[in-house]
Write a protein that holds these residues in place. Structure first.
Motif, PDB file in Angstrom:
ATOM      1  N   ARG A  38      24.292  33.774  24.772  1.00  0.00           N
ATOM      2  CA  ARG A  38      25.447  33.178  25.446  1.00  0.00           C
ATOM      3  C   ARG A  38      26.221  32.312  24.464  1.00  0.00           C
ATOM      4  O   ARG A  38      25.664  31.796  23.491  1.00  0.00           O
ATOM      5  CB  ARG A  38      25.032  32.360  26.659  1.00  0.00           C
ATOM      6  N   GLN A  39      27.503  32.172  24.783  1.00  0.00           N
ATOM      7  CA  GLN A  39      28.375  31.337  23.969  1.00  0.00           C
ATOM      8  C   GLN A  39      29.287  30.547  24.878  1.00  0.00           C
ATOM      9  O   GLN A  39      30.070  31.125  25.649  1.00  0.00           O
ATOM     10  CB  GLN A  39      29.184  32.188  22.997  1.00  0.00           C
ATOM     11  N   ALA A  40      29.180  29.230  24.789  1.00  0.00           N
ATOM     12  CA  ALA A  40      30.059  28.341  25.539  1.00  0.00           C
ATOM     13  C   ALA A  40      31.263  28.005  24.675  1.00  0.00           C
ATOM     14  O   ALA A  40      31.183  28.072  23.441  1.00  0.00           O
ATOM     15  CB  ALA A  40      29.300  27.076  25.923  1.00  0.00           C
ATOM     16  N   ARG A  45      27.118  30.847  19.292  1.00  0.00           N
ATOM     17  CA  ARG A  45      26.376  31.766  20.128  1.00  0.00           C
ATOM     18  C   ARG A  45      24.884  31.464  19.984  1.00  0.00           C
ATOM     19  O   ARG A  45      24.395  31.234  18.876  1.00  0.00           O
ATOM     20  CB  ARG A  45      26.677  33.199  19.716  1.00  0.00           C
ATOM     21  N   SER A  93      26.747  27.685  31.770  1.00  0.00           N
ATOM     22  CA  SER A  93      28.037  28.376  31.756  1.00  0.00           C
ATOM     23  C   SER A  93      28.354  28.909  30.372  1.00  0.00           C
ATOM     24  O   SER A  93      28.002  28.296  29.357  1.00  0.00           O
ATOM     25  CB  SER A  93      29.153  27.427  32.192  1.00  0.00           C
ATOM     26  N   GLY A  94      29.018  30.045  30.337  1.00  0.00           N
ATOM     27  CA  GLY A  94      29.424  30.631  29.070  1.00  0.00           C
ATOM     28  C   GLY A  94      29.598  32.131  29.201  1.00  0.00           C
ATOM     29  O   GLY A  94      29.400  32.700  30.278  1.00  0.00           O
ATOM     30  N   GLN A 119      31.289  36.849  31.930  1.00  0.00           N
ATOM     31  CA  GLN A 119      31.453  35.409  32.066  1.00  0.00           C
ATOM     32  C   GLN A 119      30.628  34.847  33.217  1.00  0.00           C
ATOM     33  O   GLN A 119      30.658  35.372  34.341  1.00  0.00           O
ATOM     34  CB  GLN A 119      32.932  35.067  32.286  1.00  0.00           C
ATOM     35  N   THR A 121      30.062  31.146  35.164  1.00  0.00           N
ATOM     36  CA  THR A 121      30.542  29.779  35.342  1.00  0.00           C
ATOM     37  C   THR A 121      29.729  29.121  36.441  1.00  0.00           C
ATOM     38  O   THR A 121      29.662  29.638  37.552  1.00  0.00           O
ATOM     39  CB  THR A 121      32.026  29.756  35.708  1.00  0.00           C
TER      40      THR A 121
END
Length: 124
Positions: A38-40, A45, A93-94, A119, A121
Motif C-alpha cells: 500500500r501507498q498513502a 510504498r 487508507s491508501g 483505493q 479509504t
C-alpha cells in the motif's frame, strides 16, 4: 507475461472490513510470490503481506492479526489473490497494489510486476 488486476477497494468507517482481490495470470516458477502493498499520499510504498505457492505467509507488524492474505489454488499459471482486512483504521487508507516477485519478503523493490492498484479509504 505476468498480469495483475486488483479490485475491491472502497470507502469504509473505522472498524469495518473490506476484501481486496487480485486476478493474477502469467505467473512463472521464478515469479511466483504474490504480495499486497500500500501507498498513502506522501509516503513510500510499504509491504503489507506476501504469500508463496505453498501458502507460506509474511505480514508487516502493523496489520498482523487484522489482515489475512490468501489465494485460490493455482491453475495454468494463474490464481486470485485476496486480502481480507478487518478492524480497519484510518491509517490503513491508501492505494493497495498486488505484485509478483521472486522472494517471500515485504520489500517493494523485490517485486518487478505490479497491478494498477485499488483505493481504500477508512474514515474515523
Amino acid at each position: 507475461e505476468v498480469k495483475l488486476v486488483e479490485s475491491g477497494g472502497n470507502s469504509v468507517q473505522a472498524g469495518g472490513s473490506l476484501r481486496l482481490s487480485c486476478v493474477a495470470s502469467g505467473l512463472t516458477f521464478s515469479y511466483s510470490k504474490l504480495g499486497w502493498f500500500r501507498q498513502a499520499p506522501g509516503k513510500e510504498r510499504e509491504g503489507i503481506a506476501v504469500i508463496d505457492n505453498d501458502g507460506r505467509t509474511r505480514y508487516t507488524e502493523a496489520v498482523r492479526g487484522r489482515f489475512t492474505i490468501s489465494q485460490d489454488a493455482r491453475d495454468n499459471a494463474g490464481t486470485t489473490l485476496y486480502l481480507q482486512m478487518d478492524s480497519l483504521k484510518p491509517g490503513d487508507s491508501g492505494m493497495y497494489f498486488c505484485a509478483a516477485g521472486r522472494w517471500l519478503e515485504l520489500q517493494p523493490a523485490s517485486f518487478p510486476y505490479w497491478g494498477q492498484g485499488t483505493q481504500v479509504t477508512v474514515s474515523s
